[in-house]
Design a protein around this motif. Sequence first.
Motif, PDB file in Angstrom:
ATOM      1  N   UNK A  80       0.832  -1.206   0.000  1.00  0.00           N
ATOM      2  CA  UNK A  80       0.000   0.000   0.000  1.00  0.00           C
ATOM      3  C   UNK A  80       0.863   1.251   0.000  1.00  0.00           C
ATOM      4  N   UNK A  81       0.368   2.298  -0.622  1.00  0.00           N
ATOM      5  CA  UNK A  81       1.203   3.476  -0.842  1.00  0.00           C
ATOM      6  C   UNK A  81       1.766   4.027   0.470  1.00  0.00           C
ATOM      7  N   UNK A  83       2.141   3.666  -8.178  1.00  0.00           N
ATOM      8  CA  UNK A  83       1.798   2.794  -7.058  1.00  0.00           C
ATOM      9  C   UNK A  83       1.778   1.353  -7.554  1.00  0.00           C
ATOM     10  N   UNK A  84       2.312   0.440  -6.748  1.00  0.00           N
ATOM     11  CA  UNK A  84       2.418  -0.948  -7.180  1.00  0.00           C
ATOM     12  C   UNK A  84       1.133  -1.743  -7.077  1.00  0.00           C
ATOM     13  N   UNK A  85       0.019  -1.154  -7.477  1.00  0.00           N
ATOM     14  CA  UNK A  85      -1.275  -1.859  -7.504  1.00  0.00           C
ATOM     15  C   UNK A  85      -1.446  -2.482  -8.880  1.00  0.00           C
ATOM     16  N   UNK A  86      -0.681  -3.560  -9.111  1.00  0.00           N
ATOM     17  CA  UNK A  86      -0.532  -4.079 -10.471  1.00  0.00           C
ATOM     18  C   UNK A  86      -1.772  -4.736 -11.042  1.00  0.00           C
ATOM     19  N   UNK A 116      -4.477   8.290  -7.156  1.00  0.00           N
ATOM     20  CA  UNK A 116      -5.164   6.992  -7.194  1.00  0.00           C
ATOM     21  C   UNK A 116      -4.698   6.110  -6.041  1.00  0.00           C
ATOM     22  N   UNK A 117      -3.372   6.021  -5.876  1.00  0.00           N
ATOM     23  CA  UNK A 117      -2.844   5.206  -4.788  1.00  0.00           C
ATOM     24  C   UNK A 117      -3.269   5.703  -3.428  1.00  0.00           C
ATOM     25  N   UNK A 145      -5.060  -3.408   4.416  1.00  0.00           N
ATOM     26  CA  UNK A 145      -4.212  -2.637   3.500  1.00  0.00           C
ATOM     27  C   UNK A 145      -3.366  -3.523   2.605  1.00  0.00           C
ATOM     28  N   UNK A 146      -3.039  -4.729   3.060  1.00  0.00           N
ATOM     29  CA  UNK A 146      -2.186  -5.614   2.264  1.00  0.00           C
ATOM     30  C   UNK A 146      -2.894  -6.030   0.978  1.00  0.00           C
ATOM     31  N   UNK A 147      -3.981  -6.771   1.104  1.00  0.00           N
ATOM     32  CA  UNK A 147      -4.783  -7.123  -0.064  1.00  0.00           C
ATOM     33  C   UNK A 147      -5.815  -6.054  -0.403  1.00  0.00           C
ATOM     34  N   UNK A 148      -6.199  -5.271   0.607  1.00  0.00           N
ATOM     35  CA  UNK A 148      -7.153  -4.199   0.332  1.00  0.00           C
ATOM     36  C   UNK A 148      -6.611  -3.180  -0.649  1.00  0.00           C
TER      37      UNK A 148
END
Length: 439
Positions: free
Chosen positions: A144-145, A168-171, A380-381, A260-263
Amino acid sequence: MSQFRASISRRRFVQGTVATIALPLFIPRHVLGDDSNASANQKIRLGLIGVGHMLSAIHLPHFLRTSEVQIGAVCDVDTTRREAAKKRVDDAYSNTACAAYVDFREIIARDDIDAVFCTTPDHWHASIILAAAAASKDIYCEKPLVNTLREAKVVMDVVSQSGIILQTGSQQRSDNSFRYACELVQNGRIGKIKRVEVAVGGPPRSCNLPGEELEPGLDWDRWLGPAPMREYSSVLSPRGVHNHFPSWRAFREYGGGGMTDWGAHHFDIAQWGLGMDQSGPVEIIGPEDPKATSGVRFIYANGVEMVHGGRGGVIFIGTEGEISVDRGRLESKPEDVIKQPIGDDEIHLYKSPGGGWGGQIQDWLNCIRSRKQPICPVEVGARSIAVCHLGNIMYLHREELGGNSLKWNPAKWEFVGNDEANRWQDYPYPRREGYELPG
């Protein structure tokens, strides 16, 4: 200074100058003294911060295979992990040596480093992002950011004004199935959205792990950073090179639990599908059971209800059907909804140059060169992780908040009429001296 860095520096100087005289933000590349053909052939000099996860995951091998980047420096507070990363980089490059640092600020200070890649524990993200912004270094920061609501607002404001490219690494946004699901939702294929279910883990807990003998070669003080001083625990920072995800994520001092990890992945997709990348919920309602770790509801201004919990992944429920998406799964009711093409005149969402994590990285590299915003920029992040932190505040502070409902103003970034709730936007303890967050 690298040729690529010099090109970017010239561009940023002109952008900053132009901003002061209120000319349009778009400037042709040739005006900036930027030779597109030359810059396309210049390697992006990269610094890696927090290399433990990179050693066992796909990160480091990916960058070593990518011809358009060159790793110039690595940083980790653990000697074993730091030296292992340096050796792998040195073995891959025959013509140059990789520098290795304990303090990430030494990488940030190097004029020949163009961009940094951060995979530290979550409680360090904000400080590293802000340092990168101050030094005009582009940054990819894993999700999470950030680790608190206050950090999200500070980072969003500073990065937006800095001109750096933050990804942000929300791939999951770079995955075709997730993008297609959100396009179907935004194009009304299942009617008006009434409800969204997001199935991820629960909130974090306070860290009460027993102390252990300190691992030789680990700068434990720097690992803790802004978090309270405590005795060393191998649960938080496993000894040496390891191939698993350390459990610091479960503790509120360092992470936000499953929320926050998977969220950071699934709530991000929910926000995308709802078209809420620049906004968020306006009310957070706690579950009836004050001890529950799921069931928080998020209400949006348009009446859509998003629930923490459900059948798995992200499920959009509309007046005319459902779309369910998760990693490796895309389903709908009726079944033919996910077989429908998106027309040329319909809504098309940002498409990365490749799928999954590799596409997310390539998108960042492309945007470093083009100076366009990537698929998951800072706002966004920040707004996606804000949803997770809003839920955690309800779970963790419900008793202190004295109620089952919180009103949130996503534009002003504050709880409405609740000073107590606004105090929980940051950690419930002061940051340690020397690790304070600016702003």
